[in-house]
Design an enzyme around this catalytic site. Structure first.
Site, PDB file in Angstrom:
ATOM      1  N   TYR A 151       1.046  -1.037  -0.292  1.00  0.00           N
ATOM      2  CA  TYR A 151      -0.253  -0.358   0.042  1.00  0.00           C
ATOM      3  C   TYR A 151       0.427   1.158   0.037  1.00  0.00           C
ATOM      4  O   TYR A 151       0.728   2.004  -1.024  1.00  0.00           O
ATOM      5  CB  TYR A 151      -0.901   0.078   1.102  1.00  0.00           C
ATOM      6  CG  TYR A 151      -1.668   0.653   1.296  1.00  0.00           C
ATOM      7  CD1 TYR A 151      -2.877   1.099   0.876  1.00  0.00           C
ATOM      8  CD2 TYR A 151      -2.006   2.197   2.774  1.00  0.00           C
ATOM      9  CE1 TYR A 151      -4.201   2.437   0.589  1.00  0.00           C
ATOM     10  CE2 TYR A 151      -2.567   3.337   2.487  1.00  0.00           C
ATOM     11  CZ  TYR A 151      -4.355   2.908   1.717  1.00  0.00           C
ATOM     12  OH  TYR A 151      -4.731   3.887   1.557  1.00  0.00           O
ATOM     13  N   LYS A 155       1.049   4.226  -2.803  1.00  0.00           N
ATOM     14  CA  LYS A 155       0.481   5.020  -2.717  1.00  0.00           C
ATOM     15  C   LYS A 155       1.716   6.450  -2.808  1.00  0.00           C
ATOM     16  O   LYS A 155       1.548   7.370  -3.938  1.00  0.00           O
ATOM     17  CB  LYS A 155      -0.549   5.722  -1.933  1.00  0.00           C
ATOM     18  CG  LYS A 155      -1.545   4.799  -0.846  1.00  0.00           C
ATOM     19  CD  LYS A 155      -2.661   5.181  -2.149  1.00  0.00           C
ATOM     20  CE  LYS A 155      -3.767   5.007  -1.444  1.00  0.00           C
ATOM     21  NZ  LYS A 155      -4.619   5.327  -2.157  1.00  0.00           N
TER      22      LYS A 155
END
Length: 250
Positions: A151, A155
């Site tokens: 993640y 991002k």
């Protein structure tokens, strides 16, 4: 004055949480929000609840054919796409040594490849009209977060993508910016308690104490920051990241 009156705003992951709230916020400014989501019924519900909501569309943004079809449908119906909010996301949290390749691939495909795919399709039309607003929803986790290698990498990648597009597309009247939320109450964050066994009350108390404003974020907080980047008068602001974390430090 409705600053976005007549503007068509595509919001990925628009069926719930930050995406749905962003649709509502942009509608307040006069935009026609078009929520895209794997949950087609949810996307339609969001659109139908808005006085000037567009057509909710079911779409897997990791599928090139589905993305092309969805963008073509929007352009055929409305003749334009002025705003794209890349909000769709998933989590597959695990410590690095336990993270599977499927965990990695799913998160990278949704956040990075999905954003690449739909942004490439949408900007073809924005370039022709010499106008556009791109907003990427990143996360404070882009700076690193325990148990979120996939993640965090995704991002951080979105932030790099947004800055590069700001450089490449600025000459066409297209801005590209990022909103990076801190801890916000959504279905995705509530799922953390299901995985860890920690109570929601304990988690929110901890996160509230860490924030300068002494509360956790709400989807409306993030939607407000996104809405700023979508405005026509934000045309001289590009390649920027707002960390909406409730604190001066990220």
């Amino acid at each position: 004055m409705l600053k976005l009156e007549g503007h068509v705003a595509v919001v990925t992951g628009g069926a719930q949480g930050i995406g749905a709230e962003t649709c509502a916020r942009l509608a307040q400014d006069g935009a026609i929000p078009v929520p895209l989501d794997l949950d087609e019924a949810g996307a339609r519900r969001v659109a139908q609840a808005l006085p000037n909501g567009g057509r909710g569309i079911g779409c897997d943004i990791t599928d090139q054919d589905q993305v092309s079809a969805a963008v073509d449908q929007i352009v055929q119906q409305y003749g334009r796409i002025d705003v794209l909010v890349n909000n769709a996301g998933v989590t597959r949290d695990a410590m690095f040594y336990k993270m599977t390749r499927d965990d990695w691939d799913k998160v990278i495909a949704t956040h990075l490849t999905g954003a690449f795919t739909i942004t490439q399709e949408v900007t073809k039309h924005m370039v022709r009209r010499e106008y556009g607003r791109l907003v990427f929803v990143s996360s404070r986790a882009a700076l690193g977060n325990r148990g979120q290698t996939n993640y965090s990498a995704a991002k951080a990648g979105l932030q790099g993508m947004a800055k590069t597009l700001a450089i490449e597309l600025g000459r066409y009247g297209i801005t590209s910016n990022v909103v990076a939320p801190g801890f916000v109450e959504t279905a995705m964050t509530r799922a953390i308690t299901e995985r860890t066994g920690q109570s929601w009350e304990e988690l929110t108390a901890t996160m509230s104490d860490r924030a300068a404003v002494k509360r956790i974020g709400r989807p409306a907080d993030i939607a407000g920051a996104i809405a700023y980047f979508c405005q026509p008068e934000a045309g001289f602001v590009t390649g920027q990241t707002i960390y909406a974390t409730g604190s001066p430090a990220v």
